[in-house]
Design a protein around this motif. Structure first.
Motif, PDB file in Angstrom:
ATOM      1  N   UNK A  21      55.351  29.066  65.889  1.00 21.88           N
ATOM      2  CA  UNK A  21      54.227  28.269  66.386  1.00 21.88           C
ATOM      3  C   UNK A  21      52.869  28.828  65.998  1.00 21.88           C
ATOM      4  N   UNK A  22      52.773  29.426  64.811  1.00 22.96           N
ATOM      5  CA  UNK A  22      51.472  29.858  64.291  1.00 22.96           C
ATOM      6  C   UNK A  22      50.542  28.646  64.221  1.00 22.96           C
ATOM      7  N   UNK A  23      49.258  28.868  64.477  1.00 21.95           N
ATOM      8  CA  UNK A  23      48.313  27.751  64.567  1.00 21.95           C
ATOM      9  C   UNK A  23      48.271  26.923  63.300  1.00 21.95           C
ATOM     10  N   UNK A  24      48.386  27.576  62.122  1.00 20.95           N
ATOM     11  CA  UNK A  24      48.288  26.816  60.868  1.00 20.95           C
ATOM     12  C   UNK A  24      49.524  25.965  60.620  1.00 20.95           C
ATOM     13  N   UNK A  25      50.620  26.213  61.330  1.00 21.38           N
ATOM     14  CA  UNK A  25      51.798  25.357  61.200  1.00 21.38           C
ATOM     15  C   UNK A  25      51.623  24.045  61.956  1.00 21.38           C
TER      16      UNK A  25
END
Length: 213
Positions: free
Chosen positions: A134-138
């Protein structure tokens, strides 16, 4: 000990993980995700890739090695902060690996990876799933996913992502003992190591084998 080894057990140091704020809710969410993931992995009508980013350093962490008793092994280091990153996705079923060596991770870099993956894994009529953390860029709304469908891991669940094992394999089998104080040398070593790994999809399948296989 022999019995444990013969049945697939080995001693490992547990990986520190933050405790979920609500363990019961987390376990329910995780169980539901595992059920959905197993359904996809068992479905011959789709392909499932597992994606992740990993960092590689010019002064990597020392790893265990065999030495004679009474000796004190050493490993050199420069004390710098040379680092390269790899963003990739692996299909455990056939060993296909798509990867890019990058200087950092953000939405623009991840879009470049999606552009590459869309070319290397073309739309052949099968749904293509990409499991991610759930990294922000994903999660950026500006991303063009092409024919790729994202599937997000539950929080605190890196153990459900087999590409994590592939990054560790790359570090321990291809870059162990390699040190440098130059970013270009580290990038070149990474590129050569990944190319060598790509030549053995059987190894990739073995390292990334899922419980459904």
């Amino acid at each position: 000990m022999r019995y444990l080894h013969e049945h697939g057990y080995k001693r490992k140091i547990p990986r520190p993980m933050p405790e979920p704020p609500d363990r019961d809710a987390w376990e329910d969410r995780r169980d539901a995700f595992v059920g959905e993931l197993l359904r996809l992995l068992e479905d011959d009508g789709c392909e499932v890739f597992f994606g992740d980013e990993a960092g590689f350093e010019g002064d990597p962490r020392s790893r265990q090695k065999w030495v004679k008793r009474g000796t004190r092994p050493t490993v050199g280091y420069y004390g710098g902060h040379i680092r390269q990153n790899v963003v990739g996705a692996v299909n455990p079923r056939d060993g296909q690996l798509v990867s890019l060596i990058v200087s950092h991770n953000d939405t623009e870099v991840f879009q470049a990876f999606l552009d590459t993956m869309a070319e290397e894994v073309p739309d052949g009529g099968k749904p293509i799933w990409l499991v991610l953390d759930n990294a922000s860029w994903h999660h950026s709304k500006s991303l063009n996913w092409y024919h790729i469908k994202p599937l997000y891991l539950p929080p605190y669940s890196p153990d459900l992502n087999p590409i994590e094992r592939l990054w560790q394999h790359l570090k321990s089998h291809y870059l162990a003992g390699f040190i440098t104080k130059r970013s270009d040398e580290l990038a070149d070593k990474l590129e050569a190591s990944i190319k060598q790994l790509l030549s053995t999809p059987k190894t990739i399948r073995s390292v990334c084998r899922t419980h459904s296989e």
